[in-house]
Design an enzyme around this catalytic site. Structure first.
Site, PDB file in Angstrom:
ATOM      1  N   HIS A   1      -2.351   1.102 -10.011  1.00 27.09           N
ATOM      2  CA  HIS A   1      -2.095   2.000  -8.873  1.00 27.09           C
ATOM      3  C   HIS A   1      -0.613   1.990  -8.516  1.00 27.09           C
ATOM      4  CE1 HIS A   1      -6.342   2.616  -7.032  1.00 27.09           C
ATOM      5  NE2 HIS A   1      -6.360   2.683  -8.342  1.00 27.09           N
TER       6      HIS A   1
ATOM      7  N   TYR B   1      -6.070   3.158   3.689  1.00 24.78           N
ATOM      8  CA  TYR B   1      -6.209   2.256   4.835  1.00 24.78           C
ATOM      9  C   TYR B   1      -6.129   3.120   6.090  1.00 24.78           C
ATOM     10  CZ  TYR B   1      -5.129  -1.719   1.732  1.00 24.78           C
ATOM     11  OH  TYR B   1      -5.139  -2.662   0.730  1.00 24.78           O
TER      12      TYR B   1
ATOM     13  N   PRO C   1      -8.362  -9.815   5.240  1.00 22.63           N
ATOM     14  CA  PRO C   1      -8.352  -9.105   3.955  1.00 22.63           C
ATOM     15  C   PRO C   1      -7.436  -7.879   3.912  1.00 22.63           C
ATOM     16  CG  PRO C   1     -10.396  -8.695   5.135  1.00 22.63           C
ATOM     17  CD  PRO C   1      -9.665  -9.743   5.902  1.00 22.63           C
TER      18      PRO C   1
ATOM     19  N   LYS D   1      -4.388 -10.003   0.121  1.00 16.78           N
ATOM     20  CA  LYS D   1      -3.485 -11.071  -0.307  1.00 16.78           C
ATOM     21  C   LYS D   1      -4.200 -12.371  -0.699  1.00 16.78           C
ATOM     22  CE  LYS D   1       0.265  -8.982  -0.282  1.00 16.78           C
ATOM     23  NZ  LYS D   1       0.275  -8.379  -1.571  1.00 16.78           N
TER      24      LYS D   1
ATOM     25  N   TYR E   1       3.287  -5.315  -0.079  1.00 18.04           N
ATOM     26  CA  TYR E   1       2.036  -4.958  -0.740  1.00 18.04           C
ATOM     27  C   TYR E   1       2.033  -5.367  -2.205  1.00 18.04           C
ATOM     28  CZ  TYR E   1      -2.285  -2.319  -1.340  1.00 18.04           C
ATOM     29  OH  TYR E   1      -3.590  -1.975  -1.570  1.00 18.04           O
TER      30      TYR E   1
HETATM   31  C1  PHB Z   1     -11.417  -4.362  -1.872  1.00 18.53           C
HETATM   32  O1  PHB Z   1     -11.382  -3.550  -2.803  1.00 18.53           O
HETATM   33  O2  PHB Z   1     -12.414  -5.049  -1.646  1.00 18.53           O
HETATM   34  C2  PHB Z   1     -10.202  -4.493  -1.016  1.00 18.53           C
HETATM   35  C3  PHB Z   1      -9.069  -3.770  -1.344  1.00 18.53           C
HETATM   36  C4  PHB Z   1      -7.951  -3.872  -0.548  1.00 18.53           C
HETATM   37  C5  PHB Z   1      -7.970  -4.662   0.568  1.00 18.53           C
HETATM   38  C6  PHB Z   1      -9.098  -5.416   0.885  1.00 18.53           C
HETATM   39  C7  PHB Z   1     -10.225  -5.315   0.088  1.00 18.53           C
HETATM   40  O3  PHB Z   1      -6.880  -4.733   1.359  1.00 18.53           O
END
Ligand code: PHB
Ligand code: APR
Length: 390
Positions: A72, A201, A293, A297, A385
Site C-alpha cells: 500500500h 481511518y 491498535p 504498531k 505510519y
Molecule cells: C487490521 O487490519 O486489523 C488493522 C489495520 C490497521 C490498523 C489496525 C488494525 O490500524
C-alpha cells in the site's frame, strides 16, 4: 537439559527472535502456554512496516508474504464527512507498507521453526523463571503432567501482556506507565471485497471506524464501541449499518456486506514497562508494551524489539561481552516511546471521547484542518505510519 536462550511465548515476538537466533547458530527453546491452534486463532492487525518485512525476509520467513501481501502506497482519513488521502510513498521518499495478517505471519514463523527442527513446547503449563539475577538462570514448567526444567544463559520474555515474565520481576525493579482508553473496538472479519483499495481511518461524531482488509476478497472492519459493550448485542446488520454511518457517503456506498466470520471486541490501552533488562531476563513485544491498535504498531514495535535483542544476543555470543546486552533496553525504549506517541496521537485525533470538553473536540478539528493544509503535517503522519528506521 540446557539451551543458550529460553524464549517464553510463541507469538510473533518469540518466534521471530527464535528464527533470527537460529540463523546465527544460537540454540533456543520456546515454551508456549497454549496450543498451536489456539495461538493461530487470534486475529490481530495486518499492516507491516518495511523494517518488519525486512526482518522476516532475513529470518527466511517472507516467501508467502512477498507473494500474497498487498503493498500500500497510501491510506485515507475521513473526518466529519471530509476525505483526505495520505500519500505515504510520496511523503516518505518512496516507503510503503504491506497488508498481510498477523495470523499469517505467525503461521509462517511456526512452519519455519518446525522445519528447522528447533524445539518448541506447546501447552507448557506453570512456566516459572528462576535465578535470572545471576549467570545461570533456569526455567521450570509442567508438560503432560510431568515437571520439566531447562538451564540457560538468557531468558527472553516474549509472553505478551498477561505473561509470567514481567510478573516475575521484583516490583521495586520495574516502573510501568499506562493509559486505558474509555472505549473498545468491535471488529468484524468477512469474506467480502474491501470497500476501498486503501485503508480508511474515519473520525465521526458517532465514533471511530476503520476499513481494512486481509486480501482482495477478505475485509476487516472496526467501529469504536463502549468498553463494557457485549459482542452478542451486535448483529451483523447492526454492525454494517453503524460502519456505513461513520464513513463518508462515497466510501459507505462501496461497502459490500456479508456474514461475519469473526466478531470480537478489543480494549484500547497504552502501556510501557521500564527497563527491559533484569539481569539475564529480557522483555520484548507485548510483554513490555501495548499500543492501541490505531496505526497498527503492535506487531511492528515487537519486531523492532526483536531486531535490537537479536543483535545484542548475537554480539554477546560472539565476544562474550555484556556490553551489547546493556544497551538493549535504552535502544528499544527510544523507539517504543516514539511509537507510543504516534499511536496515542492517532487514537486521540480520531476517537469520540464522551467525557471530553468542547475544547478537545475543537483540537481534533484543528488537527485535521492542519493535516489538510500542511504537507509538513501530513509528512509527519506518514513517517510515523511507515515506521521509524532501526
Ligand atoms: C487490521 O487490519 O486489523 C488493522 C489495520 C490497521 C490498523 C489496525 C488494525 O490500524
Ligand atoms: N507461559 C508460556 N507462554 C505464555 C505465557 C506463559 N505464562 N503467558 C503467555 N504466553 C504466550 C501467549 O499464549 C502468546 O502465545 O505468549 C505469547 C505472546 O504472544 P503475543 O501476545 O502475540 O505477544 P507478542 O509475540 O509480543 O506479539 C506482539 O501481537 O499481541 C499482538 O498487538 C500485539 O501485534 C502485537 C504482537
Amino acid at each position: 537439559m540446557r539451551h543458550q536462550v529460553v524464549i517464553i511465548g510463541a507469538g510473533p515476538s518469540g518466534l521471530l527472535l527464535g528464527a533470527l537466533l537460529h540463523q546465527a547458530g544460537i540454540d533456543t527453546l520456546i515454551l508456549e502456554r497454549q496450543s498451536r491452534d489456539y495461538v493461530l486463532a487470534r486475529i490481530r492487525a495486518g499492516v507491516l512496516e518495511e523494517g518488519t518485512v525486512g526482518l522476516l525476509r532475513r529470518a527466511g520467513c517472507a516467501a508467502r508474504l512477498e507473494r500474497e501481501g498487498l503493498v500500500h502506497e497510501g491510506f485515507a482519513l475521513n473526518f466529519a464527512g471530509q476525505h483526505l488521502r495520505i500519500d505515504i510513498k510520496a511523503l516518505t521518499g518512496g516507503r510503503t507498507v504491506t497488508v498481510y495478517g498477523q495470523t499469517e505471519v505467525t503461521r509462517d514463523l511456526m512452519e519455519h521453526r518446525a522445519a528447522s527442527g528447533a524445539p518448541t513446547v506447546y501447552e507448557a503449563r506453570d512456566v516459572a523463571l528462576h535465578d535470572f539475577d545471576g549467570p545461570n538462570p533456569r526455567v521450570t514448567w509442567t508438560q503432560d503432567g510431568q515437571s520439566r526444567e531447562a538451564g540457560c544463559d538468557i531468558i527472553a520474555g516474549c509472553d505478551g501482556y498477561h505473561g509470567v515474565s514481567r510478573a516475575s520481576v521484583p516490583a521495586g525493579a520495574i516502573e510501568t506507565f499506562e493509559r486505558v482508553y474509555p472505549f473498545g473496538w468491535l471488529g468484524v472479519l468477512a469474506d467480502v471485497p474491501p470497500c476501498s483499495h486503501e485503508l480508511i481511518y474515519a473520525g465521526h461524531e458517532r465514533g471511530f471506524a476503520l476499513c481494512s482488509m486481509r486480501s482482495n476478497t477478505r475485509s476487516r472492519y472496526y467501529v469504536q464501541c463502549r468498553s463494557d459493550d457485549d459482542v452478542k448485542r451486535w448483529s451483523d446488520d447492526m454492525f454494517w449499518d453503524e460502519l456505513r454511518r461513520r464513513l463518508d457517503p462515497a466510501a459507505a456506498a462501496q461497502v459490500v456486506t456479508g456474514p461475519s466470520i469473526e466478531k470480537s471486541i478489543a480494549p484500547l490501552r497504552s502501556f510501557v514497562a521500564e527497563p527491559l533488562r533484569f539481569g539475564r531476563l529480557f522483555l520484548a513485544g507485548d510483554a513490555a508494551h501495548i499500543v492501541p491498535p490505531t496505526g497498527a504498531k503492535g506487531l511492528n514495535l515487537a519486531a523492532g524489539d526483536v531486531h535490537y535483542l537479536s543483535e545484542a544476543l548475537i554480539a554477546f555470543y560472539e565476544d562474550r561481552s555484556e556490553g551489547a546486552l546493556d544497551t538493549y533496553s535504552a535502544r528499544a525504549l527510544d523507539r517504543i516511546w516514539k511509537a507510543e506517541r504516534f499511536s496515542w496521537s492517532l487514537t486521540t485525533l480520531l476517537h469520540r471521547f464522551d467525557t471530553s470538553p468542547p475544547f478537545e473536540r475543537r483540537m481534533q478539528d484543528a488537527e485535521f484542518a492542519l493535516l489538510r493544509s500542511s504537507e509538513t503535517a501530513r509528512r509527519a503522519l506518514a513517517e510515523g505510519y511507515v515506521g521509524l528506521p532501526y
